[in-house]
Design an enzyme around this catalytic site. Structure first.
Site, PDB file in Angstrom:
ATOM      1  CD  GLU A   1      27.500  25.143  45.965  1.00  0.00           C
ATOM      2  OE1 GLU A   1      27.891  26.260  46.304  1.00  0.00           O
ATOM      3  OE2 GLU A   1      28.222  24.322  45.370  1.00  0.00           O
TER       4      GLU A   1
ATOM      5  CB  CYS B   1      24.283  17.723  39.375  1.00  0.00           C
ATOM      6  SG  CYS B   1      25.416  16.988  40.544  1.00  0.00           S
TER       7      CYS B   1
ATOM      8  CB  CYS C   1      30.198  14.542  52.156  1.00  0.00           C
ATOM      9  SG  CYS C   1      30.225  12.823  51.612  1.00  0.00           S
TER      10      CYS C   1
ATOM     11  CB  CYS D   1      36.672  11.455  48.755  1.00  0.00           C
ATOM     12  SG  CYS D   1      35.481  10.107  48.911  1.00  0.00           S
TER      13      CYS D   1
ATOM     14  CB  CYS E   1      35.568  15.341  47.201  1.00  0.00           C
ATOM     15  SG  CYS E   1      33.899  16.018  47.087  1.00  0.00           S
TER      16      CYS E   1
ATOM     17  CB  CYS F   1      32.776  16.235  39.396  1.00  0.00           C
ATOM     18  SG  CYS F   1      31.759  15.734  38.042  1.00  0.00           S
TER      19      CYS F   1
HETATM   20  N1  SAH Z   1      29.193  10.759  47.138  1.00  0.00           N
HETATM   21  C1  SAH Z   1      28.840  10.356  45.807  1.00  0.00           C
HETATM   22  C2  SAH Z   1      28.328  11.480  44.933  1.00  0.00           C
HETATM   23  C3  SAH Z   1      29.067  12.795  44.959  1.00  0.00           C
HETATM   24  S1  SAH Z   1      30.604  12.922  44.129  1.00  0.00           S
HETATM   25  C4  SAH Z   1      30.011   9.671  45.152  1.00  0.00           C
HETATM   26  O1  SAH Z   1      31.076   9.615  45.736  1.00  0.00           O
HETATM   27  O2  SAH Z   1      29.834   9.115  44.068  1.00  0.00           O
HETATM   28  C5  SAH Z   1      30.276  12.799  42.406  1.00  0.00           C
HETATM   29  C6  SAH Z   1      31.498  12.384  41.596  1.00  0.00           C
HETATM   30  O3  SAH Z   1      32.471  13.443  41.569  1.00  0.00           O
HETATM   31  C7  SAH Z   1      32.213  11.168  42.171  1.00  0.00           C
HETATM   32  O4  SAH Z   1      32.484  10.242  41.166  1.00  0.00           O
HETATM   33  C8  SAH Z   1      33.521  11.744  42.719  1.00  0.00           C
HETATM   34  O5  SAH Z   1      34.527  10.773  42.710  1.00  0.00           O
HETATM   35  C9  SAH Z   1      33.761  12.886  41.756  1.00  0.00           C
HETATM   36  N2  SAH Z   1      34.642  13.936  42.272  1.00  0.00           N
HETATM   37  C10 SAH Z   1      34.763  14.376  43.534  1.00  0.00           C
HETATM   38  N3  SAH Z   1      35.680  15.355  43.620  1.00  0.00           N
HETATM   39  C11 SAH Z   1      36.149  15.549  42.375  1.00  0.00           C
HETATM   40  C12 SAH Z   1      37.100  16.449  41.798  1.00  0.00           C
HETATM   41  N4  SAH Z   1      37.726  17.354  42.538  1.00  0.00           N
HETATM   42  N5  SAH Z   1      37.313  16.388  40.476  1.00  0.00           N
HETATM   43  C13 SAH Z   1      36.647  15.484  39.713  1.00  0.00           C
HETATM   44  N6  SAH Z   1      35.741  14.636  40.191  1.00  0.00           N
HETATM   45  C14 SAH Z   1      35.485  14.648  41.508  1.00  0.00           C
END
Ligand code: SAH
Length: 361
Positions: free
Chosen positions: A108, A121, A128, A132, A135, A351
């Site tokens: 996406e 984006c 991944c 985390c 996410c 995000c």
């Molecule tokens: N792997 C990279 C880029 C992808 S995530 C990274 O970790 O930076 C992009 C951003 O979205 C990151 O700052 C992550 O912490 C945030 N993110 C992930 N899941 C989220 C969620 N459920 N709500 C808000 N932000 C989130």
């Protein structure tokens, strides 16, 4: 269709299957292919300019190449676009492109309208490996890296799809995947994206790579590209961060921030520190004070991202009061602090909500 015509198409498709997508070649590889063909290397930049700057889909249109050269190119290569599975449009104008790749996997990309421009984006991997806990992409597990062409094609194809391609000025690697874990392809893609001669000529300061914290790669990124750096810190102490982000066990906060301190910052730039706000996990006044202290040695600006919920995830978004209190504490310590009001939440484009599960809205 007549029988002859059918046969023609069957043969054409069979031949095309054997051909390579020319977008998979970087500049050096194209030069070396041309060299094998006895063709001067300056032709490479002409071809690349047709592919990227001019967005040509047919070798026949490359009119500054000889007829013979064009024929040879189409004998060997195709010029592919990603297949658009569908586009979901949010109430706020955000558009989520769901692409189907050659192997059937989906990624996406999210096109976000700002006041006077678009930000796109981009995804860097299918799934991944970072795991985390907040996410949704993490739930897919790591499936594979995107190739350079799959990364660049998100820009190429979306530029081609919008009415005013020039209004797409900003790119962020904040979609699916950890960009620094797909380093080679990321850098090759950024080279095309920022090249002013034959590429898309994005200014380096308008391209941002966001990382979960692969500290050992930061110096490389600073050397190999002119992109901005964003770091997803997300917690101000190691216990909390390790619980949220397994990468913290390998590169704890001190190590990560040390690498940030050495990241080469061009002309007045700052590192973006991202911080996902999770209710009762990392959103207290103490957390804000700890964060302020941690970031003192870093030239940074802070981006607070209130958690975007997704099914099956126990974390919660803090109250508006808690979000503003967190911001106020940091502002009082002289930090620049933005609250990222993620767009496209109604179409799961915000995000942490990208999973390309293929559910149509
Ligand atoms: N792997 C990279 C880029 C992808 S995530 C990274 O970790 O930076 C992009 C951003 O979205 C990151 O700052 C992550 O912490 C945030 N993110 C992930 N899941 C989220 C969620 N459920 N709500 C808000 N932000 C989130």
């Amino acid at each position: 269709m007549k029988k002859d015509e059918r046969l023609f198409w069957v043969f054409k498709i069979m031949l095309d299957i054997k051909k390579q997508n020319i977008l998979e070649l970087d500049r050096d590889e194209l030069i070396s292919w041309l060299d094998d063909q006895g063709v001067e290397s300056y032709r490479a930049d002409q071809i690349l300019k047709w592919l990227y700057t001019r967005q040509t889909d047919l070798f026949e249109q490359m009119t500054n190449l000889s007829k013979d050269m064009r024929a040879r190119l189409s004998d060997h290569f195709t010029i592919d676009r990603l297949t658009i599975d569908h586009i979901a449009t949010s109430k706020d104008g955000t558009r989520k492109y769901v692409f189907q790749l050659k192997d059937g996997k989906r990624i996406e990309s999210v096109l976000i309208p700002e006041r006077d421009h678009y930000t796109l984006c981009l995804s860097s991997q299918v799934g991944c490996a970072q795991g985390c806990g907040f996410c949704l992409t993490a739930k897919m597990g790591m499936q594979r890296n995107l190739s350079m062409a799959e990364i660049v094609s998100q820009v190429r194809d979306i530029k081609n799809d919008i009415k005013d391609p020039k209004s797409l000025t900003n790119l962020v690697f904040m979609g699916m995947g950890e960009p620094l874990a797909n380093y080679r392809n990321l850098v090759a893609a950024i080279q095309i994206i920022t090249d002013g001669e034959f590429g898309f000529a994005f200014a380096g300061r308008r391209v941002t790579v966001s990382t979960a914290g692969l500290a050992s790669r930061l110096a490389d990124l600073g050397r190999d590209t002119r992109a901005n750096l964003a770091v997803s810190l997300n917690a101000a102490d190691n216990d909390t961060r390790s619980r949220l982000m397994p990468i913290n066990r390998k590169y704890p906060i001190a190590k990560l921030l040390e690498a940030c301190r050495h990241f080469p910052l061009r002309g007045g730039r700052r590192i973006t520190i991202e911080y996902v706000l999770l209710k009762d996990v990392n959103d207290s006044a103490d957390d804000a004070h700890r964060l302020a202290k941690l970031l003192r040695p870093i030239k940074s600006k802070i981006n607070l991202i209130p958690f975007n919920p997704h099914p099956g995830c126990a974390y919660q978004r803090p109250s508006e009061d808690a979000i503003l209190r967190f911001q106020d504490i940091l502002i009082a310590k002289n930090y620049t602090v933005m609250i990222r009001r993620s767009k496209g939440r109604d179409i799961s484009a915000a995000c942490g909500q990208l999973a390309a599960h293929g559910l149509r809205p």
